[in-house]
Write an enzyme that holds these catalytic residues in place. Sequence first.
Site, PDB file in Angstrom:
ATOM      1  N   LYS A  11       0.815  -1.218   0.000  1.00  0.00           N
ATOM      2  CA  LYS A  11       0.000   0.000   0.000  1.00  0.00           C
ATOM      3  C   LYS A  11       0.857   1.281   0.000  1.00  0.00           C
ATOM      4  O   LYS A  11       2.069   1.229   0.258  1.00  0.00           O
ATOM      5  CB  LYS A  11      -0.936  -0.027   1.212  1.00  0.00           C
ATOM      6  CG  LYS A  11      -1.969  -1.163   1.157  1.00  0.00           C
ATOM      7  CD  LYS A  11      -2.994  -1.012   2.272  1.00  0.00           C
ATOM      8  CE  LYS A  11      -4.037  -2.120   2.203  1.00  0.00           C
ATOM      9  NZ  LYS A  11      -5.116  -1.921   3.213  1.00  0.00           N
ATOM     10  N   TYR A  51     -12.478  -2.330  -3.881  1.00  0.00           N
ATOM     11  CA  TYR A  51     -13.021  -2.389  -2.517  1.00  0.00           C
ATOM     12  C   TYR A  51     -14.542  -2.280  -2.493  1.00  0.00           C
ATOM     13  O   TYR A  51     -15.104  -1.946  -1.450  1.00  0.00           O
ATOM     14  CB  TYR A  51     -12.392  -1.279  -1.672  1.00  0.00           C
ATOM     15  CG  TYR A  51     -10.992  -1.618  -1.181  1.00  0.00           C
ATOM     16  CD1 TYR A  51     -10.755  -2.708  -0.351  1.00  0.00           C
ATOM     17  CD2 TYR A  51      -9.893  -0.838  -1.542  1.00  0.00           C
ATOM     18  CE1 TYR A  51      -9.477  -3.018   0.107  1.00  0.00           C
ATOM     19  CE2 TYR A  51      -8.608  -1.128  -1.085  1.00  0.00           C
ATOM     20  CZ  TYR A  51      -8.419  -2.233  -0.257  1.00  0.00           C
ATOM     21  OH  TYR A  51      -7.158  -2.535   0.207  1.00  0.00           O
ATOM     22  N   PHE A  59     -15.767   3.467   6.498  1.00  0.00           N
ATOM     23  CA  PHE A  59     -14.392   3.816   6.144  1.00  0.00           C
ATOM     24  C   PHE A  59     -14.120   3.787   4.641  1.00  0.00           C
ATOM     25  O   PHE A  59     -12.995   4.031   4.205  1.00  0.00           O
ATOM     26  CB  PHE A  59     -13.397   2.899   6.881  1.00  0.00           C
ATOM     27  CG  PHE A  59     -13.615   1.417   6.643  1.00  0.00           C
ATOM     28  CD1 PHE A  59     -13.111   0.796   5.510  1.00  0.00           C
ATOM     29  CD2 PHE A  59     -14.303   0.635   7.565  1.00  0.00           C
ATOM     30  CE1 PHE A  59     -13.300  -0.563   5.293  1.00  0.00           C
ATOM     31  CE2 PHE A  59     -14.495  -0.730   7.366  1.00  0.00           C
ATOM     32  CZ  PHE A  59     -13.992  -1.327   6.223  1.00  0.00           C
ATOM     33  N   ARG A  87      -1.891 -14.275   4.761  1.00  0.00           N
ATOM     34  CA  ARG A  87      -2.631 -13.588   5.822  1.00  0.00           C
ATOM     35  C   ARG A  87      -1.903 -13.725   7.163  1.00  0.00           C
ATOM     36  O   ARG A  87      -1.915 -12.805   7.973  1.00  0.00           O
ATOM     37  CB  ARG A  87      -4.068 -14.106   5.900  1.00  0.00           C
ATOM     38  CG  ARG A  87      -4.856 -13.664   4.654  1.00  0.00           C
ATOM     39  CD  ARG A  87      -6.284 -14.090   4.682  1.00  0.00           C
ATOM     40  NE  ARG A  87      -7.068 -13.361   5.676  1.00  0.00           N
ATOM     41  CZ  ARG A  87      -7.497 -12.108   5.516  1.00  0.00           C
ATOM     42  NH1 ARG A  87      -7.179 -11.414   4.433  1.00  0.00           N
ATOM     43  NH2 ARG A  87      -8.224 -11.545   6.446  1.00  0.00           N
ATOM     44  N   THR A  93      -5.530  -7.001  10.648  1.00  0.00           N
ATOM     45  CA  THR A  93      -5.837  -5.761   9.915  1.00  0.00           C
ATOM     46  C   THR A  93      -5.405  -4.526  10.704  1.00  0.00           C
ATOM     47  O   THR A  93      -4.815  -3.593  10.149  1.00  0.00           O
ATOM     48  CB  THR A  93      -7.362  -5.683   9.643  1.00  0.00           C
ATOM     49  OG1 THR A  93      -7.743  -6.870   8.954  1.00  0.00           O
ATOM     50  CG2 THR A  93      -7.719  -4.466   8.810  1.00  0.00           C
ATOM     51  N   ARG A 104       2.444  -6.191   9.353  1.00  0.00           N
ATOM     52  CA  ARG A 104       1.715  -5.045   9.913  1.00  0.00           C
ATOM     53  C   ARG A 104       2.255  -4.649  11.286  1.00  0.00           C
ATOM     54  O   ARG A 104       2.293  -3.473  11.611  1.00  0.00           O
ATOM     55  CB  ARG A 104       0.216  -5.361   9.945  1.00  0.00           C
ATOM     56  CG  ARG A 104      -0.399  -5.266   8.538  1.00  0.00           C
ATOM     57  CD  ARG A 104      -1.751  -5.884   8.483  1.00  0.00           C
ATOM     58  NE  ARG A 104      -2.466  -5.594   7.246  1.00  0.00           N
ATOM     59  CZ  ARG A 104      -3.513  -6.294   6.825  1.00  0.00           C
ATOM     60  NH1 ARG A 104      -3.967  -7.308   7.543  1.00  0.00           N
ATOM     61  NH2 ARG A 104      -4.116  -5.983   5.699  1.00  0.00           N
ATOM     62  N   ASN A 114      -2.124   0.375   6.580  1.00  0.00           N
ATOM     63  CA  ASN A 114      -1.660  -0.887   7.186  1.00  0.00           C
ATOM     64  C   ASN A 114      -0.774  -1.706   6.242  1.00  0.00           C
ATOM     65  O   ASN A 114      -0.681  -2.920   6.360  1.00  0.00           O
ATOM     66  CB  ASN A 114      -2.842  -1.694   7.744  1.00  0.00           C
ATOM     67  CG  ASN A 114      -3.790  -2.190   6.674  1.00  0.00           C
ATOM     68  OD1 ASN A 114      -3.656  -1.814   5.510  1.00  0.00           O
ATOM     69  ND2 ASN A 114      -4.741  -3.029   7.041  1.00  0.00           N
ATOM     70  N   HIS A 117      -2.357  -5.434   1.603  1.00  0.00           N
ATOM     71  CA  HIS A 117      -3.647  -6.108   1.460  1.00  0.00           C
ATOM     72  C   HIS A 117      -3.359  -7.533   1.004  1.00  0.00           C
ATOM     73  O   HIS A 117      -2.420  -7.762   0.250  1.00  0.00           O
ATOM     74  CB  HIS A 117      -4.522  -5.419   0.399  1.00  0.00           C
ATOM     75  CG  HIS A 117      -5.678  -6.282  -0.037  1.00  0.00           C
ATOM     76  ND1 HIS A 117      -6.856  -6.340   0.668  1.00  0.00           N
ATOM     77  CD2 HIS A 117      -5.793  -7.181  -1.049  1.00  0.00           C
ATOM     78  CE1 HIS A 117      -7.655  -7.222   0.084  1.00  0.00           C
ATOM     79  NE2 HIS A 117      -7.037  -7.744  -0.957  1.00  0.00           N
ATOM     80  N   GLU A 128      -9.581 -10.820  -7.605  1.00  0.00           N
ATOM     81  CA  GLU A 128      -8.629  -9.712  -7.432  1.00  0.00           C
ATOM     82  C   GLU A 128      -7.465  -9.832  -8.411  1.00  0.00           C
ATOM     83  O   GLU A 128      -7.033  -8.836  -9.001  1.00  0.00           O
ATOM     84  CB  GLU A 128      -8.148  -9.682  -5.977  1.00  0.00           C
ATOM     85  CG  GLU A 128      -9.264  -9.283  -5.013  1.00  0.00           C
ATOM     86  CD  GLU A 128      -8.889  -9.375  -3.537  1.00  0.00           C
ATOM     87  OE1 GLU A 128      -9.756  -9.096  -2.695  1.00  0.00           O
ATOM     88  OE2 GLU A 128      -7.740  -9.736  -3.213  1.00  0.00           O
TER      89      GLU A 128
END
Length: 140
Positions: A11, A51, A59, A87, A93, A104, A114, A117, A128
């Site tokens: 990100k 998203y 958010f 993950r 998250t 993270r 964060n 993704h 995706e």
Amino acid sequence: MAMERTFSIIKPDATRRNLTGAVTKKLEDAGLSVVASRRVKLTEAQAKKFYEVHAERPFYNDLVSFMTSGPVVVQVLEGENAIAKNREVMGATNPADADAGTIRAEFAESIDANSVHGSDSAENAQIEIAQFFTEDEIVG
Ligand code: CMP
């Protein structure tokens, strides 16, 4: 355990701090291979579409504006059990809840910024990946 592919985004908070290599090293050290990668600046339309599952969440607008605030690196990761493994190495998250040693926990600034993704299911991984890569751009 099956060989899987999953989708990852490094990100804007991470690219801004020049952490692309550090994040990728964490992924590779976890046994994931980067089989496709591209640095892009998402358009508002791309971020909204990506998203859209969160469109009704409070958010959503902040998320779209953050994700378009700077370059991101979109990647396809491949490996045994890649979806769960990614993950695990990303961590929770909210970085405040992330286990020590996860991406993270080490790099994220906040629940919004964060750093990464990762797809949450095989079905979403497929959707995706297809938003950003054609099959011939993925070289395993
Ligand atoms: P990501 O895995 O990219 O999926 C959606 C993103 O929304 C999530 O990471 C967070 O960065 C962001 N977000 C902001 N607030 C929340 C929240 N309350 N719950 C879940 N995700 C949130």
